[in-house]
Design an enzyme around this catalytic site. Structure first.
Site, short mmCIF file in Angstrom:
data_model
loop_
_atom_site.label_atom_id
_atom_site.label_comp_id
_atom_site.label_asym_id
_atom_site.label_seq_id
_atom_site.Cartn_x
_atom_site.Cartn_y
_atom_site.Cartn_z
N CYS A 1 75.16 7.49 -36.97
CA CYS A 1 75.82 7.59 -35.81
C CYS A 1 76.56 8.84 -35.43
O CYS A 1 76.39 9.66 -34.56
CB CYS A 1 76.71 6.40 -35.49
SG CYS A 1 77.60 6.37 -33.98
N CYS B 1 74.42 8.80 -32.40
CA CYS B 1 75.06 8.71 -31.19
C CYS B 1 75.72 9.55 -30.64
O CYS B 1 75.69 9.87 -29.61
CB CYS B 1 75.68 7.21 -31.41
SG CYS B 1 75.10 6.11 -32.45
N LYS C 1 73.88 13.09 -30.12
CA LYS C 1 73.06 12.57 -28.80
C LYS C 1 74.02 12.66 -27.72
O LYS C 1 73.49 13.46 -26.74
CB LYS C 1 72.37 11.52 -29.33
CG LYS C 1 71.33 11.02 -28.25
CD LYS C 1 72.20 9.98 -27.09
CE LYS C 1 72.97 8.89 -27.81
NZ LYS C 1 72.07 7.63 -28.18
N TYR D 1 64.84 3.52 -27.61
CA TYR D 1 66.25 4.25 -27.26
C TYR D 1 65.96 5.76 -27.16
O TYR D 1 66.21 6.54 -26.62
CB TYR D 1 67.19 3.78 -28.18
CG TYR D 1 68.06 2.46 -27.73
CD1 TYR D 1 69.16 2.42 -27.16
CD2 TYR D 1 67.13 1.19 -28.14
CE1 TYR D 1 69.88 1.24 -27.05
CE2 TYR D 1 67.95 -0.07 -28.04
CZ TYR D 1 69.35 0.32 -27.41
OH TYR D 1 70.02 -1.10 -27.20
N GLU E 1 65.96 8.76 -24.41
CA GLU E 1 66.97 9.79 -24.59
C GLU E 1 66.79 11.19 -24.68
O GLU E 1 67.22 11.81 -23.78
CB GLU E 1 68.12 9.36 -25.38
CG GLU E 1 68.79 7.76 -24.92
CD GLU E 1 69.45 7.14 -25.90
OE1 GLU E 1 70.46 6.24 -25.79
OE2 GLU E 1 69.46 7.55 -27.35
N HIS F 1 85.78 -0.84 -3.36
CA HIS F 1 85.17 -0.10 -2.19
C HIS F 1 85.84 1.25 -2.05
O HIS F 1 86.86 1.26 -1.84
CB HIS F 1 85.07 -0.98 -0.82
CG HIS F 1 84.41 -0.29 0.03
ND1 HIS F 1 82.92 -0.35 -0.06
CD2 HIS F 1 84.70 0.35 1.24
CE1 HIS F 1 82.60 0.32 0.90
NE2 HIS F 1 83.44 0.93 1.69
N GLU G 1 80.82 -2.87 -6.84
CA GLU G 1 81.12 -3.56 -6.14
C GLU G 1 79.76 -4.71 -5.74
O GLU G 1 79.93 -5.81 -5.26
CB GLU G 1 81.55 -3.09 -4.52
CG GLU G 1 80.82 -2.27 -3.61
CD GLU G 1 81.19 -1.71 -2.47
OE1 GLU G 1 81.81 -2.58 -1.69
OE2 GLU G 1 81.41 -0.56 -2.40
#
Length: 462
Positions: free
Chosen positions: A43, A48, A51, A180, A184, A438, A443
């Site tokens: 990672c 991760c 990346k 993944y 990516e 909002h 929302e």
């Protein structure tokens, strides 16, 4: 004199191993960690973190383009690949230093060597040529990229490991895979101006994800100029004077400067001595463990990608912590691998947690789907027509929201909060009772009142 030199010896200093070592040491255990490469694991070093930095870099062209609609004039932009790589390397080195200092602060001994099992309580330190003993051994060696070793010309391809260190940014790249890592990196290279092709053997990318997310991301990738080819595979890789040609089963000849394989990952078990020590292994060589991470030997445990569970960094961290609690704090903890939120940092990105619509139909008697697709507000002053997708999967009998699936800006951030709600068993009525924020894309999560579709087992059987 104690029976063993260490209370715990951890093989592998990735996310899971480091967490286990620190927590165990905090409970008074004498702990050592052996790492043959760099502290931090996949990672931090080659996964991760770098990346995500590359993803950020690839999205700046969108920001420049979108700014014009808001009155900004951005001229003379230029990108330098080597600067990005150098800055990424500096950040990774900084993070590795933090990992090392955290281990040292916890009084964990770091041994920079390859380690191999020599028995239920013995570890061989290859670089040092000696053995050490431990009451417990934790295997946390992670995984590595897969290749099709039988494919002619496979020696010419790269994996995500090498993609982080390319000397030059390629003008053309073909990425094999549909998970993944593949989607990516397709977004990364496309965003940096590289002519990008994604080649996947399946019918649709992102197998295992909700079908609307799969189709939605495919469509958005194509809009961005990525050539997404499904239902095809390489049969040979040819090296030419101008680069590479990937020949496929359907007769395509895909020309590229780099061909990257992202077709999955396998556990790092080669030469580890599992069989010799008597540790049971599974279908792909992975370490077989019980709910608490214990292997077939009472003194040896395993966490993370070397096991056949969920291959995500936060999961390895939780497993490492649970191991330390179980073994060194007399507090047995098993990890629930259901309803794990996760993000795919594609462009646009995806966030998902819980059941897909297909899975819900298998587990629930009746399912309500709430779904909306719209243009994010930030794009309304631009010419871009990228869509955001929000989908809730609800058990119609109980009203519980059993799945949330997002595609669009900040989906990775949103899904962390939604993951808490799904884990708690929140109902659609509780979503509806929440006042909306909002104007925001989020929302829509609390304003969708009428199901867009409804499925019931008794009607499906007719």
């Amino acid at each position: 004199m104690t029976e063993f030199e260490y209370d715990l010896f951890v093989i592998g200093a990735g996310s899971g191993g480091v967490r286990a070592a620190r927590i165990a040491a905090g409970y008074g255990a004498k702990v050592a960690v052996a790492e043959e490469y760099r502290v931090g694991g996949t990672c931090v070093i080659r996964g991760c973190v770098p990346k995500k930095l590359f993803v950020y870099a690839s999205r700046f062209p969108d920001e420049f383009e979108e700014s014009a609609g808001f009155g900004w004039s951005v001229a003379g932009t230029a990108f330098d690949w080597k600067t990005l790589v150098a800055n990424k390397d500096r950040e990774i080195a900084r993070l590795e230093g933090i990992y090392r200092r955290n281990l040292e602060a916890a009084n964990v001994e770091i041994i920079d060597t390859r380690a191999e099992l020599r028995g239920p309580n013995t570890v061989h330190l290859a670089n040092l040529g000696r053995d050490v003993t431990a009451r417990y051994i934790l295997i946390a060696t992670g995984g590595h990229p897969n290749y099709d070793r039988t494919l002619p010309g496979i020696e010419h391809v790269i994996s995500s490991n090498e993609a982080f260190h390319l000397e030059e940014l390629p003008k053309r790249i073909v990425i094999a895979g549909g998970g993944y890592i593949a989607v990516e990196f397709a977004g990364i290279f496309n965003g940096l101006g590289v002519e990008t092709t994604l080649l996947y053997r399946g019918e649709e990318i992102l197998r295992g994800f909700d079908d609307d997310l799969r189709a939605g991301l495919h469509a958005e990738m194509v809009k961005r100029g990525i050539d997404v080819v499904c239902g095809d595979v390489f049969t040979t890789i040819e090296k030419t004077a101008d680069g590479l040609i990937g020949h496929t089963a359907s007769g395509r000849g895909l020309e590229a400067d780099q061909i990257m394989f992202a077709i999955g990952r396998s556990p790092n078990i080669e030469g580890l001595g599992l069989a010799e020590a008597g540790v049971e292994q599974g279908w792909n060589g992975h370490v077989v463990v019980d709910a608490y991470g214990k292997t077939s030997l009472d003194s040896i445990y395993a966490v993370g990608d070397v096991t056949d569970r969920v291959q995500l960094t936060p999961v390895a961290i939780r497993e490492g912590h649970a191991f330390a609690e179980t073994v060194f704090n007399a507090n047995p903890v098993s990890i629930d691998h259901e309803a794990i939120p996760t993000a795919v940092f594609s462009t646009p990105e995806i966030g998902t947690v819980g059941l897909t619509e297909a899975e819900a139909r298998e587990r629930c008697r009746a399912v309500d789907i709430y779904k909306t697709s719209f243009r994010p507000m930030k794009l309304t002053l631009t010419d871009r027509d990228e869509k955001m997708l929000i989908k809730l999967v609800v058990d119609a009998d109980s009203g519980v929201v059993v799945g949330c699936h997002l595609m669009g800006p900040d989906s990775g951030e949103l899904i962390q909060v939604l993951g808490i709600l799904v884990k708690m068993g929140a109902t659609k009525a509780q979503f509806d009772a929440t006042v909306a924020v909002h104007p925001s894309a989020a929302e829509e999560l609390v304003t969708m009142r009428t199901p867009t579709s409804r499925w019931a087992a008794e009607y499906a059987a007719e």
